[in-house]
Design a protein around this motif. Structure first.
Motif, PDB file in Angstrom:
ATOM      1  N   THR A   1      82.403  79.486   8.737  1.00 13.94           N
ATOM      2  CA  THR A   1      81.598  79.813   7.569  1.00 13.94           C
ATOM      3  C   THR A   1      81.648  78.670   6.573  1.00 13.94           C
ATOM      4  O   THR A   1      82.465  77.755   6.674  1.00 13.94           O
ATOM      5  N   GLY A   2      80.776  78.729   5.606  1.00 19.11           N
ATOM      6  CA  GLY A   2      80.722  77.711   4.566  1.00 19.11           C
ATOM      7  C   GLY A   2      79.605  78.068   3.610  1.00 19.11           C
ATOM      8  O   GLY A   2      78.937  79.087   3.785  1.00 19.11           O
ATOM      9  N   GLY A   3      79.388  77.264   2.594  1.00 19.20           N
ATOM     10  CA  GLY A   3      78.349  77.590   1.639  1.00 19.20           C
ATOM     11  C   GLY A   3      77.843  76.378   0.910  1.00 19.20           C
ATOM     12  O   GLY A   3      78.401  75.276   1.021  1.00 19.20           O
ATOM     13  N   LEU A   4      76.772  76.579   0.154  1.00 20.34           N
ATOM     14  CA  LEU A   4      76.188  75.555  -0.696  1.00 20.34           C
ATOM     15  C   LEU A   4      75.813  76.185  -2.025  1.00 20.34           C
ATOM     16  O   LEU A   4      75.742  77.410  -2.160  1.00 20.34           O
ATOM     17  N   ALA A   5      75.558  75.345  -3.002  1.00 19.49           N
ATOM     18  CA  ALA A   5      75.046  75.791  -4.297  1.00 19.49           C
ATOM     19  C   ALA A   5      73.576  75.438  -4.375  1.00 19.49           C
ATOM     20  O   ALA A   5      73.197  74.287  -4.146  1.00 19.49           O
ATOM     21  N   ALA A   6      72.733  76.421  -4.681  1.00 17.61           N
ATOM     22  CA  ALA A   6      71.318  76.181  -4.913  1.00 17.61           C
ATOM     23  C   ALA A   6      71.111  75.918  -6.399  1.00 17.61           C
ATOM     24  O   ALA A   6      71.520  76.713  -7.238  1.00 17.61           O
ATOM     25  N   VAL A   7      70.510  74.781  -6.710  1.00 22.09           N
ATOM     26  CA  VAL A   7      70.283  74.372  -8.088  1.00 22.09           C
ATOM     27  C   VAL A   7      68.778  74.423  -8.352  1.00 22.09           C
ATOM     28  O   VAL A   7      68.004  73.741  -7.682  1.00 22.09           O
ATOM     29  N   LEU A   8      68.367  75.252  -9.318  1.00 23.26           N
ATOM     30  CA  LEU A   8      66.957  75.329  -9.682  1.00 23.26           C
ATOM     31  C   LEU A   8      66.701  74.341 -10.806  1.00 23.26           C
ATOM     32  O   LEU A   8      67.087  74.578 -11.948  1.00 23.26           O
ATOM     33  N   SER A   9      66.081  73.213 -10.479  1.00 26.11           N
ATOM     34  CA  SER A   9      65.849  72.166 -11.460  1.00 26.11           C
ATOM     35  C   SER A   9      64.685  71.293 -11.028  1.00 26.11           C
ATOM     36  O   SER A   9      64.596  70.918  -9.849  1.00 26.11           O
ATOM     37  N   GLU A  10      63.802  70.970 -11.941  1.00 24.38           N
ATOM     38  CA  GLU A  10      62.696  70.091 -11.640  1.00 24.38           C
ATOM     39  C   GLU A  10      63.155  68.655 -11.468  1.00 24.38           C
ATOM     40  O   GLU A  10      62.563  67.878 -10.734  1.00 24.38           O
ATOM     41  N   ASP A  11      64.239  68.271 -12.174  1.00 23.44           N
ATOM     42  CA  ASP A  11      64.694  66.889 -12.171  1.00 23.44           C
ATOM     43  C   ASP A  11      66.091  66.799 -11.556  1.00 23.44           C
ATOM     44  O   ASP A  11      66.964  67.610 -11.843  1.00 23.44           O
ATOM     45  N   LEU A  12      66.289  65.757 -10.737  1.00 25.19           N
ATOM     46  CA  LEU A  12      67.602  65.506 -10.154  1.00 25.19           C
ATOM     47  C   LEU A  12      68.355  64.543 -11.079  1.00 25.19           C
ATOM     48  O   LEU A  12      68.435  63.346 -10.846  1.00 25.19           O
ATOM     49  N   THR A  13      68.884  65.098 -12.155  1.00 22.06           N
ATOM     50  CA  THR A  13      69.658  64.331 -13.126  1.00 22.06           C
ATOM     51  C   THR A  13      70.916  65.103 -13.463  1.00 22.06           C
ATOM     52  O   THR A  13      71.025  66.312 -13.181  1.00 22.06           O
ATOM     53  N   ARG A  14      71.861  64.427 -14.088  1.00 20.48           N
ATOM     54  CA  ARG A  14      73.088  65.106 -14.495  1.00 20.48           C
ATOM     55  C   ARG A  14      72.815  66.193 -15.526  1.00 20.48           C
ATOM     56  O   ARG A  14      73.480  67.247 -15.532  1.00 20.48           O
ATOM     57  N   ALA A  15      71.861  65.974 -16.399  1.00 21.20           N
ATOM     58  CA  ALA A  15      71.517  66.996 -17.395  1.00 21.20           C
ATOM     59  C   ALA A  15      71.011  68.274 -16.720  1.00 21.20           C
ATOM     60  O   ALA A  15      71.359  69.379 -17.137  1.00 21.20           O
TER      61      ALA A  15
END
Length: 379
Positions: free
Chosen positions: A365-379
């Motif tokens: 097993t394992g997992g990932l985090a889904a990030v809802l963001s228009e921009d791939l930036t640290r902010a």
């Protein structure tokens, strides 16, 4: 026997009790050997989960051995099988030996025909299938990618914010970790979170190693393309383990055995005002359950990890439940306490395979985090 996981320099750690007083010291320059990957055994294809019509996207193609190791010096031909209409695909792609079995191909997302009933283009779902043949090895592999939804909906980025290398209790180098996340697993964001005080040479006792980890991330950090975040695992065997993930340039290491930071509330008070998050993990069981009697800080710990290679901490009846579960310690129980939490998955890989921790044969097993963001930036 050789390690199952490939790495450029696998140590044979040697500790010496020079004066016979029962206290031993590890030799920092202990010898080691390279561990090479095995023959090609699997093909992994990764597309973005979402794309805009007409947008340029990347298809990550990785040839791996049976343990999901990369870096194979293979030569061969990739052919697209029954390519979907609308995707601009070449007829075939050649693999050269010096490419390490990894290719990133640029594609253009389809532009569906406009609908008379709607101003926006109709969404469409696309997958890619590849047949690969490697003549020298006499191996043929076939794989299908994840689906890519072409629409105007929310953009989904993928992150693995928890994993380890040989800098604590894992395998491989920091450089290899970041490269695998980007070029093999096709992730958008990764954080290397080696332990502060666990493994062989502890990071809290060797600040030069912590500095080297942070320096290794810099060449891979490219906003808009790939983010390599600094982090560490705050490894308290009293209160539970938490990853500290930094989103800014400053990234100090706070040891879980230092009197100033050996309580999570002290850690949060120190981190307050910085661009950081803490994320508790394997909260419901082994190797140590979380102390939920301390409420998670709503500003610094808004999410909790509910699945990793250790199993699921979501609920007692969840699939692939964590080992050595503690009654009342699941995420559902934390919600019943009145805590408000978001959820994410992580790899917690120790094999140097961020983003694909579930692929190696030893990790069910394992997992990932889904990030809802228009921009791939640290902010």
């Amino acid at each position: 026997r050789a390690d199952a996981y490939a790495e450029p320099f696998s140590r044979f750690w040697i500790a010496v009790d020079g004066d016979g007083d029962g206290v031993r010291s590890v030799l920092a320059d202990s010898p080691g050997v390279p561990v090479l990957p095995g023959p090609p055994a699997r093909l992994v294809l990764t597309l973005p989960s979402t794309a805009r019509p007409g947008e340029r996207v990347r298809l990550t193609v990785a040839v791996l051995d049976d343990e999901a190791n990369a870096g194979l010096p293979v030569e061969g031909t990739l052919r697209f099988v029954e390519p979907p209409d609308g995707l601009e695909l070449p007829e075939e792609v050649r693999f050269a030996a010096d490419q390490g079995g990894c290719r990133t191909l640029g594609l253009r997302a389809p532009e569906p025909a406009p609908s008379a009933e709607a101003e926006a283009a109709r969404p469409g779902e696309f997958t890619v299938r590849i047949d690969a043949r490697f003549e020298a090895e006499g191996v043929a592999l076939e794989a299908r990618s994840n689906p890519m939804l072409v629409s105007g909906g929310p953009r989904i980025l993928w992150a693995d914010l928890h994993g380890h290398t040989a800098e604590s209790d894992g395998t491989g180098s920091p450089e290899g970790y970041y490269r695998y996340a980007r070029d093999v697993a096709g992730l958008d964001v990764v954080s290397l979170t080696d332990h502060d005080h666990w493994g062989i040479l502890f990071l809290d006792e060797h600040p030069e190693r912590w500095a080297a980890i942070r320096e290794a991330a810099r060449p891979f950090d490219e906003p808009g393309r790939f983010l390599a975040l600094s982090g560490f695992e705050w490894t308290s065997w009293i209160h539970g383990h938490r990853c500290v993930v930094y989103f800014g340039e400053e990234a100090p290491l706070y040891s879980s055995i230092d009197d100033a930071w050996d309580d999570p509330r002290e850690l949060w008070n120190t981190l307050r005002g910085s661009d950081a998050l803490t994320i508790a993990h394997h909260t419901a069981g082994g190797p140590i359950a979380l102390d939920w009697s301390i409420p998670p800080d709503p500003e610094l710990e808004p999410v909790t990890e509910i699945v990793s290679v250790h199993g699921s901490s979501e609920a007692v009846d969840s699939p692939v439940r964590i080992y050595s579960p503690v009654a009342g310690n699941f995420a559902r129980d934390a919600l019943d306490r009145g805590y408000r939490l978001g959820f994410l998955g992580s790899g917690d890989s120790h094999d140097g395979h961020p983003g694909l921790a579930h692929v190696g044969s030893h990790y069910p097993t394992g997992g990932l985090a889904a990030v809802l963001s228009e921009d791939l930036t640290r902010a």
